[in-house]
Design an enzyme around this catalytic site. Structure first.
Site, PDB file in Angstrom:
ATOM      1  N   GLU A  47       0.815  -1.262  -0.023  1.00 22.83           N
ATOM      2  CA  GLU A  47      -0.084   0.057   0.139  1.00 22.83           C
ATOM      3  C   GLU A  47       0.755   1.346  -0.105  1.00 22.83           C
ATOM      4  OE1 GLU A  47      -0.755  -2.566   1.367  1.00 22.83           O
ATOM      5  OE2 GLU A  47      -2.832  -3.306   0.940  1.00 22.83           O
ATOM      6  N   HIS A  90     -10.915  -5.912   7.748  1.00 24.13           N
ATOM      7  CA  HIS A  90     -11.814  -5.820   6.695  1.00 24.13           C
ATOM      8  C   HIS A  90     -13.018  -5.141   7.154  1.00 24.13           C
ATOM      9  CE1 HIS A  90      -9.042  -9.079   5.426  1.00 24.13           C
ATOM     10  NE2 HIS A  90      -9.365  -9.163   4.286  1.00 24.13           N
TER      11      HIS A  90
HETATM   12  C1  LIG Z   1      -1.271  -5.471   3.640  1.00 26.46           C
HETATM   13  C2  LIG Z   1      -2.439  -6.090   3.019  1.00 26.46           C
HETATM   14  N1  LIG Z   1      -3.155  -5.620   1.810  1.00 26.46           N
HETATM   15  C3  LIG Z   1      -4.220  -6.381   1.069  1.00 26.46           C
HETATM   16  C4  LIG Z   1      -4.381  -7.498   1.605  1.00 26.46           C
HETATM   17  C5  LIG Z   1      -5.774  -8.233   1.114  1.00 26.46           C
HETATM   18  N2  LIG Z   1      -5.355  -9.495   0.147  1.00 26.46           N
HETATM   19  C6  LIG Z   1      -5.352 -10.851   0.820  1.00 26.46           C
HETATM   20  S1  LIG Z   1      -5.088 -11.793   0.099  1.00 26.46           S
HETATM   21  C7  LIG Z   1      -4.508 -10.859  -1.216  1.00 26.46           C
HETATM   22  C8  LIG Z   1      -3.691 -11.479  -2.563  1.00 26.46           C
HETATM   23  C9  LIG Z   1      -2.462 -11.898  -2.383  1.00 26.46           C
HETATM   24  O1  LIG Z   1      -2.146 -12.498  -3.646  1.00 26.46           O
HETATM   25  P1  LIG Z   1      -0.721 -13.237  -3.605  1.00 26.46           P
HETATM   26  O2  LIG Z   1       0.245 -12.472  -2.580  1.00 26.46           O
HETATM   27  O3  LIG Z   1      -0.305 -13.709  -4.838  1.00 26.46           O
HETATM   28  O4  LIG Z   1      -0.785 -14.609  -2.922  1.00 26.46           O
HETATM   29  P2  LIG Z   1      -1.733 -15.735  -3.191  1.00 26.46           P
HETATM   30  O5  LIG Z   1      -3.208 -15.252  -3.333  1.00 26.46           O
HETATM   31  O6  LIG Z   1      -1.273 -16.439  -4.469  1.00 26.46           O
HETATM   32  O7  LIG Z   1      -2.007 -16.754  -2.160  1.00 26.46           O
HETATM   33  C10 LIG Z   1      -4.671  -9.462  -0.998  1.00 26.46           C
HETATM   34  C11 LIG Z   1      -4.556  -8.403  -1.904  1.00 26.46           C
HETATM   35  C12 LIG Z   1      -3.794  -8.020   2.692  1.00 26.46           C
HETATM   36  N3  LIG Z   1      -4.199  -9.282   3.240  1.00 26.46           N
HETATM   37  N4  LIG Z   1      -2.799  -7.334   3.225  1.00 26.46           N
END
Ligand SMILES: Cc1ncc(C[n+]2csc(CCOP(=O)(O)OP(=O)(O)O)c2C)c(N)n1
Length: 325
Positions: free
Chosen positions: A60, A129
């Site tokens: 972020e 959330h």
């Molecule tokens: C600091 C933060 N920002 C946003 C999120 C919301 N979020 C949860 S999972 C996700 C996607 C993660 O993608 P990736 O790193 O590719 O992991 P994968 O889904 O493949 O396990 C996001 C954006 C979060 N958990 N923490």
């Protein structure tokens, strides 16, 4: 005229303004191919291409810091923070740089960017959330903070935000993302930033709310109507700048007021609004000002959430209490 929900109205505002102004670009986690977790940016990447709708890494501070650089370079970035609970890493950029560039450069540079974020509880989501930390943003000079409560205002406020020369935080009450449909005109119209809206007039009690709480306050107003209590409901729409003139005029008429927000009680926006009423309309008050708020705790999970959020019962109880004076 099409009946749109909040998600569709925001999507339409983005698509129309991106069509009119090629400096507008969208960036955030999964905003491109996926169209955002709540599908608010759905279809924008296929319409405007990968250079204008950009999937970013999960970082972020990096996303918002990049947007600052892009804005100073002449673009108009619209950032999506996936949930308000993930805003804190970006607060360094917002507090230390974005909010102060105009001041730091004595007006030579402004930062025309918008940070959109779903906020608030009520969808049974886990920790991080359901946050409602708008008063933290309202405490920062140099940024505007806007919260629509319905699809019509969402489109008009977002267009105003996109055209504003200064940074605007655009908070989207996700509990009502798809709960309300309303006629939303195609084409451009704006709702001014910093202007509250009296959505129900009454002479007994003033009730002030924003975002998803507006709907609860309207329900409470209807509940107490047969008891002879006429509630004037003010939808704040912008919490910074705060349209205290509209609130004060209403309080001078009714003599009493209740402020409703789902954020925690301590240092919430209600405290600021009550302070301003005391400063500007104390002698018109017939009863102590009331506030109905969330509790000073992390928004709880699942069923407990219903007790955390102000509801018709708690709001109508507060209204009856002050209407008796
Ligand atoms: C600091 C933060 N920002 C946003 C999120 C919301 N979020 C949860 S999972 C996700 C996607 C993660 O993608 P990736 O790193 O590719 O992991 P994968 O889904 O493949 O396990 C996001 C954006 C979060 N958990 N923490």
């Amino acid at each position: 005229m099409a009946k749109l929900n909040l998600v569709e109205a925001i999507n339409l505002a983005l698509a129309e303004e991106m069509g009119r102004d090629e400096r507008i670009i969208v960036l955030g986690e999964d905003v491109g191919r996926l169209g955002g977790v709540f599908r608010v940016t759905d279809g924008l990447q296929s319409q405007f291409g990968v250079n204008r709708v950009i999937d970013t890494p999960l970082a972020e501070a990096g996303i918002v810091g990049t947007a600052l650089g892009l804005a100073l370079g002449g673009l108009k970035p619209v950032v999506e923070i996936q949930f308000m609970g993930f805003l804190p890493p970006a607060l360094d950029q917002i507090i230390c740089h974005i909010s102060r560039y105009r001041n730091r450069t004595r007006g030579r540079h402004t930062v025309p960017l918008v940070v959109r974020m779903p906020y608030g509880a009520g969808i049974h989501a886990p920790e991080h959330h359901s946050e409602s930390i708008e008063s933290i943003l309202a405490h920062i000079p140099g940024i505007k903070v806007v919260i629509p409560s319905n699809p019509y205002d969402a489109k008009g406020l977002l267009i105003s935000a996109l055209r504003d020369p200064d940074p605007v935080m655009f908070l989207e009450p996700k509990r009502i993302y798809r709960a309300i449909r309303q006629e939303v005109p195609e084409g451009e119209y704006t709702v001014p930033l910093g202007t509250a809206n009296i959505i129900r007039s009454g002479k007994s009690v003033t009730a002030v709310a924003w975002g998803a709480m507006v709907r609860e306050v309207m329900r409470a107003a209807e509940l107490v109507e047969p008891e002879g209590i006429a509630v004037e409901v003010i939808d704040l729409r912008s919490i910074s700048p705060l349209d205290d003139d509209t609130i004060v005029q209403s309080i001078k008429k009714t003599g009493c007021g209740v402020i409703v927000h789902e954020a925690c009680r301590t240092c919430g926006m209600a405290a600021e609004i009550i302070a301003r009423i005391n400063e500007k309309a104390f002698l018109s008050l017939a009863a102590p000002l009331e506030r109905v708020t969330g509790f000073d705790t992390i928004p709880p999970l699942l069923k407990l959430e219903e007790h955390f959020l102000p509801d018709v019962f708690r709001i109508s109880r507060a209204i009856r209490k002050i209407a008796q004076f």
